[in-house]
Design a protein around this motif. Structure first.
Motif, PDB file in Angstrom:
ATOM      1  N   GLU A 201       0.824  -1.209   0.000  1.00  0.00           N
ATOM      2  CA  GLU A 201       0.000   0.000   0.000  1.00  0.00           C
ATOM      3  C   GLU A 201       0.854   1.253   0.000  1.00  0.00           C
ATOM      4  O   GLU A 201       0.550   2.236  -0.687  1.00  0.00           O
ATOM      5  N   HIS A 202       1.933   1.216   0.745  1.00  0.00           N
ATOM      6  CA  HIS A 202       2.859   2.359   0.775  1.00  0.00           C
ATOM      7  C   HIS A 202       3.447   2.619  -0.608  1.00  0.00           C
ATOM      8  O   HIS A 202       3.488   3.761  -1.077  1.00  0.00           O
ATOM      9  N   VAL A 203       3.906   1.567  -1.263  1.00  0.00           N
ATOM     10  CA  VAL A 203       4.511   1.712  -2.588  1.00  0.00           C
ATOM     11  C   VAL A 203       3.487   2.208  -3.600  1.00  0.00           C
ATOM     12  O   VAL A 203       3.749   3.130  -4.382  1.00  0.00           O
ATOM     13  N   ASP A 204       2.293   1.607  -3.603  1.00  0.00           N
ATOM     14  CA  ASP A 204       1.263   2.021  -4.556  1.00  0.00           C
ATOM     15  C   ASP A 204       0.927   3.497  -4.396  1.00  0.00           C
ATOM     16  O   ASP A 204       0.789   4.228  -5.388  1.00  0.00           O
ATOM     17  N   LYS A 205       0.805   3.959  -3.173  1.00  0.00           N
ATOM     18  CA  LYS A 205       0.455   5.354  -2.914  1.00  0.00           C
ATOM     19  C   LYS A 205       1.561   6.296  -3.359  1.00  0.00           C
ATOM     20  O   LYS A 205       1.316   7.290  -4.046  1.00  0.00           O
ATOM     21  N   ASN A 206       2.798   5.991  -2.998  1.00  0.00           N
ATOM     22  CA  ASN A 206       3.894   6.906  -3.290  1.00  0.00           C
ATOM     23  C   ASN A 206       4.273   6.911  -4.743  1.00  0.00           C
ATOM     24  O   ASN A 206       4.563   7.971  -5.313  1.00  0.00           O
ATOM     25  N   LEU A 207       4.272   5.756  -5.392  1.00  0.00           N
ATOM     26  CA  LEU A 207       4.579   5.742  -6.825  1.00  0.00           C
ATOM     27  C   LEU A 207       3.469   6.399  -7.624  1.00  0.00           C
ATOM     28  O   LEU A 207       3.727   7.007  -8.661  1.00  0.00           O
ATOM     29  N   PHE A 208       2.226   6.338  -7.145  1.00  0.00           N
ATOM     30  CA  PHE A 208       1.124   7.024  -7.813  1.00  0.00           C
ATOM     31  C   PHE A 208       1.357   8.531  -7.809  1.00  0.00           C
ATOM     32  O   PHE A 208       1.263   9.192  -8.837  1.00  0.00           O
ATOM     33  N   PHE A 209       1.702   9.073  -6.642  1.00  0.00           N
ATOM     34  CA  PHE A 209       1.944  10.506  -6.560  1.00  0.00           C
ATOM     35  C   PHE A 209       3.181  10.922  -7.338  1.00  0.00           C
ATOM     36  O   PHE A 209       3.236  12.005  -7.918  1.00  0.00           O
ATOM     37  N   ARG A 210       4.174  10.063  -7.377  1.00  0.00           N
ATOM     38  CA  ARG A 210       5.404  10.405  -8.125  1.00  0.00           C
ATOM     39  C   ARG A 210       5.115  10.438  -9.616  1.00  0.00           C
ATOM     40  O   ARG A 210       5.663  11.249 -10.345  1.00  0.00           O
TER      41      ARG A 210
END
Length: 212
Positions: A201-210
């Motif tokens: 979930e952390h990766v999905d959220k942060n890569l989405f914003f990036r």
């Protein structure tokens, strides 16, 4: 987040040690650690300047590497294999010298694959000994070229804000949140626990914003 509580370094280490003891005792937990940063975060890992024993340094272009501050057990929790040496000394060990662990990319870049263990590293006017070498791991993105990385021990540089990392048996990740919150409140009932998420979930959220 322990900021604003007027805690000294000894109190911060004590809190971390007591919390990790409780977390590791939770059902289904295989290992636990605390770190100042989480990999693959939108903000990335901070850079630190350093001086390495036996290596000439230019003030115009100081040596720098990514950095993270972690407790013992972090590498086991994150599944990062040790290449040489050992994990950090326990949080309550007052005899061991200040330590760092570096990754393979650090050894190649700054030591030309020479023996790193026992070598002195100076950062912010403090001397550390390289205690171990770990395999390269993802820091910023899935397609990155591995960058030099220095792990500092939480014992030597305790921080008042940290990220709790817990490895659990597959399938029970989403059930762990209440147990983590309870472990924290057993030590300090007023301390909030926030942004509880799985690593996916952390990766999905942060890569989405990036990407945006």
């Amino acid at each position: 987040d322990l900021s604003g509580r007027s805690l000294g370094t000894a109190a911060a280490r004590d809190f971390a040690g007591r919390l990790l003891t409780r977390l590791r005792a939770l059902p289904g937990v295989e290992s636990a650690a605390i770190a100042s940063e989480v990999p693959l975060d939108i903000h990335g890992l901070p850079l630190r300047s350093f001086t390495l024993e036996g290596r000439a340094r230019s003030d115009a272009a100081p040596d720098r590497a990514l950095a993270n501050i972690v407790t013992p057990g972090y590498f086991q929790t994150m599944g990062i294999p040790m290449r040489a040496g050992a994990d950090f000394a326990p949080l309550d060990d007052t005899a061991a010298p200040a330590q760092v662990v570096v990754n393979d990319a650090f050894v190649r870049r700054y030591l030309d694959d020479a023996e790193p263990l026992g070598r002195a590293l100076i950062s912010r006017d403090r001397r550390y000994v390289i205690a171990g070498v770990v395999r390269n791991s993802l820091s910023d993105s899935f397609d990155e070229t591995p960058a030099p990385l220095i792990y500092f021990s939480y014992r030597d540089r305790p921080v008042l804000m940290g990220q709790v990392h817990v490895r659990t048996r597959p399938g029970s990740e989403s059930l762990l949140g209440p147990g983590v919150e309870r472990a924290v409140r057993e030590i300090d009932p007023t301390l909030p626990v926030y942004d509880v998420r799985t690593l996916s979930e952390h990766v999905d959220k942060n890569l989405f914003f990036r990407r945006i």
